[in-house]
Scaffold this active site. Structure first.
Site, PDB file in Angstrom:
ATOM      1  N   LEU A  33     -10.232  26.899 132.296  1.00 52.12           N
ATOM      2  CA  LEU A  33      -9.172  27.623 132.984  1.00 52.12           C
ATOM      3  C   LEU A  33      -8.523  28.750 132.264  1.00 52.12           C
ATOM      4  O   LEU A  33      -8.288  28.618 130.836  1.00 52.12           O
ATOM      5  CB  LEU A  33      -8.079  26.444 133.487  1.00 52.12           C
ATOM      6  CG  LEU A  33      -8.408  25.581 134.203  1.00 52.12           C
ATOM      7  CD1 LEU A  33      -7.303  24.507 134.698  1.00 52.12           C
ATOM      8  CD2 LEU A  33      -9.270  26.019 135.638  1.00 52.12           C
ATOM      9  N   HIS A  34      -8.040  29.948 132.769  1.00 46.81           N
ATOM     10  CA  HIS A  34      -7.438  31.028 132.206  1.00 46.81           C
ATOM     11  C   HIS A  34      -6.091  31.364 132.672  1.00 46.81           C
ATOM     12  O   HIS A  34      -5.920  30.769 133.931  1.00 46.81           O
ATOM     13  CB  HIS A  34      -8.337  32.082 132.041  1.00 46.81           C
ATOM     14  CG  HIS A  34      -9.176  32.578 132.977  1.00 46.81           C
ATOM     15  ND1 HIS A  34      -8.587  33.285 134.204  1.00 46.81           N
ATOM     16  CD2 HIS A  34     -10.463  32.402 133.234  1.00 46.81           C
ATOM     17  CE1 HIS A  34      -9.465  33.447 135.055  1.00 46.81           C
ATOM     18  NE2 HIS A  34     -10.696  32.772 134.804  1.00 46.81           N
ATOM     19  N   HIS A  37      -6.668  31.628 136.832  1.00 44.76           N
ATOM     20  CA  HIS A  37      -6.415  30.388 137.295  1.00 44.76           C
ATOM     21  C   HIS A  37      -4.994  29.764 137.668  1.00 44.76           C
ATOM     22  O   HIS A  37      -4.669  29.421 138.456  1.00 44.76           O
ATOM     23  CB  HIS A  37      -7.197  28.970 136.541  1.00 44.76           C
ATOM     24  CG  HIS A  37      -8.682  29.531 136.561  1.00 44.76           C
ATOM     25  ND1 HIS A  37      -9.246  29.783 135.521  1.00 44.76           N
ATOM     26  CD2 HIS A  37      -9.650  29.353 137.599  1.00 44.76           C
ATOM     27  CE1 HIS A  37     -10.775  29.873 135.763  1.00 44.76           C
ATOM     28  NE2 HIS A  37     -10.766  29.598 137.061  1.00 44.76           N
ATOM     29  N   LYS A 151     -11.377  38.145 143.032  1.00 47.47           N
ATOM     30  CA  LYS A 151     -12.291  38.558 142.312  1.00 47.47           C
ATOM     31  C   LYS A 151     -13.651  38.126 142.947  1.00 47.47           C
ATOM     32  O   LYS A 151     -14.556  39.172 142.807  1.00 47.47           O
ATOM     33  CB  LYS A 151     -12.137  38.041 141.091  1.00 47.47           C
ATOM     34  CG  LYS A 151     -13.242  38.633 139.849  1.00 47.47           C
ATOM     35  CD  LYS A 151     -12.924  38.462 138.517  1.00 47.47           C
ATOM     36  CE  LYS A 151     -13.402  36.988 138.124  1.00 47.47           C
ATOM     37  NZ  LYS A 151     -14.908  37.160 138.434  1.00 47.47           N
ATOM     38  N   GLN A 155     -17.116  35.281 148.141  1.00 50.24           N
ATOM     39  CA  GLN A 155     -17.203  34.071 148.104  1.00 50.24           C
ATOM     40  C   GLN A 155     -15.884  33.685 149.144  1.00 50.24           C
ATOM     41  O   GLN A 155     -15.934  32.904 149.830  1.00 50.24           O
ATOM     42  CB  GLN A 155     -16.834  33.456 146.842  1.00 50.24           C
ATOM     43  CG  GLN A 155     -16.226  31.922 146.893  1.00 50.24           C
ATOM     44  CD  GLN A 155     -16.210  31.444 145.500  1.00 50.24           C
ATOM     45  OE1 GLN A 155     -17.101  30.977 144.824  1.00 50.24           O
ATOM     46  NE2 GLN A 155     -14.812  31.226 145.037  1.00 50.24           N
TER      47      GLN A 155
END
Length: 283
Positions: A33-34, A37, A151, A155
């Site tokens: 995670l960054h 997220h 991003k 999706q």
């Protein structure tokens, strides 16, 4: 913060939350995670009483075994970050828990068209894996809302269509891309970059912005715009993989009736395949 690894315990907690009348938000992740997220988590917290974050490196969506093998597993660090954000529940199952008999014979969910076009054409089976695990998480968590980053534009479009087609009573929230000061989109894949490549990486957004400027200025020779952008990427040290300019609402080719375009760019930088996108209003 509860950390749950099994389906029975998850179901037990979800039943309790439902009985209490809680509004539940789901943030599906593969971990590592960054701050991007965390932005999803913050959006979920603003919209619901309870936030569930799933951490699962889904083997069904990897088209290359070597990519699956090297994907970072950082569960302890991830949970520490989520605990600081006051997330209520982390669901971190094993592969065996999700696919007890493996992935080859597991029932799958496929979204025709969106699964095999654009990004899906170069990554066979990827989006089928995504739609399968997301639909399974939806069934398990039964969220009122689910947050996804913009991003991964295709999706997000695929998940929206799946939710509409399958009748899931879930609000899908797209969260804008989080960028570093130099414009680089935050991504787990950035961790594959060397120090030198980190200096080159922001060039992807510069090329993306250059395309957007041309479209906003009224240029419509898309083939020429794309060809020049690919050349610019290669000159900056990337290996241009795919550049597309599509209708932002349908992902079909831009037409005279298109009101918005989305620029989709994918390029290799060393061993990292970076993706980014930008939406442009068409005059």
């Amino acid at each position: 913060m509860l950390i749950i690894e099994t389906l029975p315990l998850l179901r037990q907690q979800i039943r309790r939350l439902r009985m209490e009348g809680k509004r539940v938000a789901l943030v599906p992740t593969m971990g590592n995670l960054h701050d991007g997220h965390m932005k999803l988590v913050d959006e979920a917290k603003a919209r619901a009483d309870v936030v569930v974050v799933s951490i699962f490196v889904n083997p069904m969506q990897f088209d290359r075994p070597e990519d699956l093998a090297r994907y970072p597993r950082t569960l302890q660090e991830d949970c520490e970050k989520l605990n600081k954000r006051k997330v209520d529940l982390v669901f971190a199952p094993s592969v065996k828990e999700i696919y007890p008999n493996g992935t080859e014979t597991h029932t799958y969910v496929d979204v025709p068209g969106l699964s095999t076009m654009l990004e899906g054409a170069s990554r066979p089976g990827h989006f089928r894996g995504v739609s399968t695990i997301v639909s399974k998480l939806f069934n398990l968590v039964q969220p009122d809302i689910a947050c996804f980053g913009e991003k991964d534009f295709q999706q997000l479009a695929l998940i929206r269509k799946m939710v509409a087609d399958m009748g899931f009573d879930i609000e899908i929230v797209g969260v804008p891309i989080m960028r570093a000061k130099d414009g680089l989109a935050l991504s787990s894949r950035n961790g594959y970059l060397t120090a030198e490549q980190c200096q080159i990486a922001p060039g992807l957004y510069k090329v993306l912005s250059s395309i957007a400027d041309k479209l906003q200025a009224g240029e419509r020779d898309l083939d020429e715009i794309i060809a020049i952008a690919g050349q610019e990427l290669n000159e900056k040290g990337f290996r241009a993989d795919d550049i597309q300019i599509r209708d932002a609402d349908t992902l079909l080719e831009v037409s005279e009736t298109s009101k918005r375009a989305v620029i989709l760019v994918a390029a290799w930088l060393g061993d990292a395949r970076l993706i980014d996108n930008k939406i442009v209003e068409l005059a």
